[in-house]
Design a protein around this motif. Structure first.
Motif: not given
Length: 316
Positions: A258-266, A304-316
């Protein structure tokens, strides 16, 4: 008729007040009467001269229980207050343990350092078998220093999981039970990612880099690679990429805890790209700029690959 009353008393005479009735003054309002002093009734209470302060003060500080909520936030079960000096001392001791593991891995690597030097030397250069230029020594201690440096790669491999585990022990009192599970699972993952980073450096980055060096030197000078300087570059790149490959692990841990979110990193990706480029040019010893560019591109692709995988699995 007679004007005297029947009962013989004067009708207009004022009625005498009773002795047991409280005296009332018509000119003194009820709210102006002095109130009774509670300090006089309870002598065990402290007063500051204007009113009661409270019960006797207990100077002993009180801390919330481990499971008590503070400001609506539930504290971790083992969280406790510690002086800053104790935190610093614990951090220094845990870093010393990490350095001890790294030194032990380096000492073990010295047993096979000569074989590792020979194997790496004849596989990273873009020459056919039998045409690889031999290494040149320009310092009496250059061979021994190179052995120590290449053995340090094994030390890094051993120190990485030790570093992750010691960080876990340092932060454990402030972690919730589910966060502890994530962190413990990161220890073997760190080893795997570090090995992948070293393999990636050996199989892809180093051959590209030395092919580039050989290409622009051909026809202009006879190539005579120095053993020490060459392995300085090899070890720096390999060790640095072992650390770089921890980026997916750090991102996953930060999101799970819960330190950050994928959306914030993107949204902040350009800042991360600039930071990756700066770190690459800072820690990669190559004045031509080829090695820093390769490392920076690798870091950006991992991010970017990590963010893409997180978005693909539905993690925000």
């Amino acid at each position: 008729m007679s004007d005297e009353p029947v009962d013989g008393r004067d009708a207009e005479a004022p009625e005498e007040p009773r002795e047991d009735a409280p005296s009332e003054s018509p000119d003194e309002p009820e709210f102006d009467r002095p109130a009774s002093d509670p300090a006089a009734e309870r002598p065990d209470l402290e007063t500051d001269g204007e009113g009661v302060v409270g019960d006797r003060h207990d100077p002993t500080p009180t801390y919330p229980d481990a499971d008590e909520e503070i400001g609506g936030i539930e504290t971790p079960p083992d969280d406790e207050e510690m002086p800053l000096a104790d935190h610093i001392e614990e951090m220094v001791l845990r870093l010393a343990v990490v350095l001890l593991f790294g030194a032990g891995g380096t000492a073990i690597g010295l047993l096979w350092a000569s074989d590792a030097i020979q194997y790496v030397w004849f596989n990273v250069f873009p020459y056919a078998e039998g045409e690889v230029p031999p290494p040149h020594l320009y310092n009496p201690l250059e061979l021994w220093l190179t052995r120590i440096k290449i053995s340090s790669l094994l030390g890094i491999m051993v120190a990485l999981p030790a570093f992750v585990y010691e960080c876990y022990l340092f932060m454990r009192p402030g972690l919730y039970p589910h966060e502890r599970k994530y962190y413990l699972a990161a220890v073997p993952t760190s080893v795997v990612l570090g090995a992948l980073g070293m393999l990636f450096s050996y199989v892809l980055v180093l051959p590209i880099l030395f092919r580039y060096f050989t290409y622009y030197a051909e026809g202009s000078a006879d190539v005579a690679y120095a053993l020490g300087d060459t392995f300085n570059l090899i070890i720096t790149l390999t060790g640095f990429l072992a650390i770089v490959f921890q980026i997916p692990l750090f991102i996953m841990l930060a999101i799970m805890m819960g330190v950050t979110t994928r959306r914030w990193l993107a949204q902040k990706r350009l800042y991360f790209w600039a930071a990756f480029a700066g770190l690459s040019f800072m820690f990669t010893l190559d004045p031509t700029g080829m090695a820093p560019i390769l490392v920076a591109v690798t870091m950006i692709l991992l991010f970017e690959g990590t963010l893409f995988v997180l978005k693909w699995v539905g993690t925000e």
